[in-house]
Design a protein around this motif. Structure first.
Motif, mmCIF file in Angstrom:
data_model
loop_
_atom_site.group_PDB
_atom_site.id
_atom_site.type_symbol
_atom_site.label_atom_id
_atom_site.label_comp_id
_atom_site.label_asym_id
_atom_site.label_seq_id
_atom_site.Cartn_x
_atom_site.Cartn_y
_atom_site.Cartn_z
ATOM 1 N N PRO A 76 0.837 -1.208 0.000
ATOM 2 C CA PRO A 76 0.000 0.000 0.000
ATOM 3 C C PRO A 76 0.870 1.256 0.000
ATOM 4 N N GLY A 77 0.607 2.144 -0.917
ATOM 5 C CA GLY A 77 1.334 3.409 -0.988
ATOM 6 C C GLY A 77 2.775 3.289 -1.456
ATOM 7 N N GLY A 78 3.189 2.119 -1.926
ATOM 8 C CA GLY A 78 4.578 1.950 -2.360
ATOM 9 C C GLY A 78 4.639 1.329 -3.739
ATOM 10 N N ASN A 79 5.846 0.983 -4.186
ATOM 11 C CA ASN A 79 5.949 0.338 -5.505
ATOM 12 C C ASN A 79 6.484 -1.085 -5.389
ATOM 13 N N ARG A 80 6.419 -1.625 -4.145
ATOM 14 C CA ARG A 80 6.862 -2.994 -3.899
ATOM 15 C C ARG A 80 5.744 -3.953 -4.299
ATOM 16 N N GLU A 96 9.427 -11.100 -4.587
ATOM 17 C CA GLU A 96 9.168 -9.670 -4.400
ATOM 18 C C GLU A 96 10.097 -8.835 -5.246
ATOM 19 N N GLY A 97 9.617 -7.643 -5.562
ATOM 20 C CA GLY A 97 10.457 -6.732 -6.322
ATOM 21 C C GLY A 97 9.787 -5.406 -6.496
ATOM 22 N N LEU A 106 11.559 -9.283 -10.114
ATOM 23 C CA LEU A 106 11.221 -10.016 -8.893
ATOM 24 C C LEU A 106 12.332 -10.985 -8.513
ATOM 25 N N HIS A 107 12.476 -11.201 -7.205
ATOM 26 C CA HIS A 107 13.435 -12.178 -6.685
ATOM 27 C C HIS A 107 12.765 -13.003 -5.600
#
Ligand code: HEM
Length: 162
Positions: A76-80, A96-97, A106-107
């Motif tokens: 939420p609110g991020g680019n992850r 995740e990435g 992604l890794h």
């Protein structure tokens, strides 16, 4: 159909069905290079979550091969971005990435397998999804086996089919 949750707007370019436009190319140390086709489905039900299914087939005899499915969540609110993945090979994974425009790198963040999975075991998976300027989607997958280097396993491009 449900309205798109605004949290998914940064990933809306993935939604829909994608078909490999020409067979993908696979490689693995113990076998000759191989070719495969693949269909990707990305959908949503109004939640801030994408549901996905990837089904791969042998390029010549069309038999089902690798299959994976899962969920995509955004911070939420991020680019992850996180992919929560189950694979027919017995692997479950969180990758995740960061999202940069229409490129997602992604890794592996967590990985588990069945107690009877064959060896050698994969330790790390990396993949890149990229929407190219001409509208094709590209996926590149690399993986490292126990004690080995990160090696490319798959490369494929898709065209939107719906
Ligand atoms: C082999 C992982 C997707 C085709 C392998 C191996 C691993 C692996 C760990 C070596 C061990 C084993 O044979 O199980 C993955 C992961 C994938 C993926 C993590 C997705 C992220 C695919 C896809 C195809 C594919 C989409 C397309 C058909 C193959 C083939 C082999 C192989 C043909 C060699 C099989 C063998 O020696 O029995 N993969 N794979 N993989 N993979 Fe994948």
């Amino acid at each position: 159909s449900a309205e798109l949750n605004p949290a998914l707007l940064p990933l809306d370019w993935l939604l829909g069905v994608w078909e490999s436009d020409e067979p993908g190319e696979g490689s693995f140390s113990s076998i000759p290079p191989f070719r495969y086709t693949e269909t990707l489905h990305f959908s949503h039900v109004g939640q801030p979550i994408i549901n996905f299914m990837f089904n791969a087939f042998h390029a010549e005899n069309k038999k089902p091969m690798h299959r994976e499915c899962g969920f995509i969540r955004m911070q939420p609110g991020g680019n992850r971005v996180a992919f929560i993945i189950a694979q027919n090979s017995g692997l479950v994974e969180i990758e995740e990435g960061d999202l940069t425009g229409q490129c997602l790198t992604l890794h592996t963040h967590a990985l588990a397998r069945t107690s009877f999975a064959k060896e050698p075991h994969v330790q790390q998976i990396s993949r890149v999804f990229q929407l190219r300027p001409e509208g094709k989607l590209e996926q590149t997958v690399s993986m490292a086996m126990e004690g080995g280097p990160l090696m490319q396993h798959l490369h494929i491009t898709y065209r939107r089919s719906s």
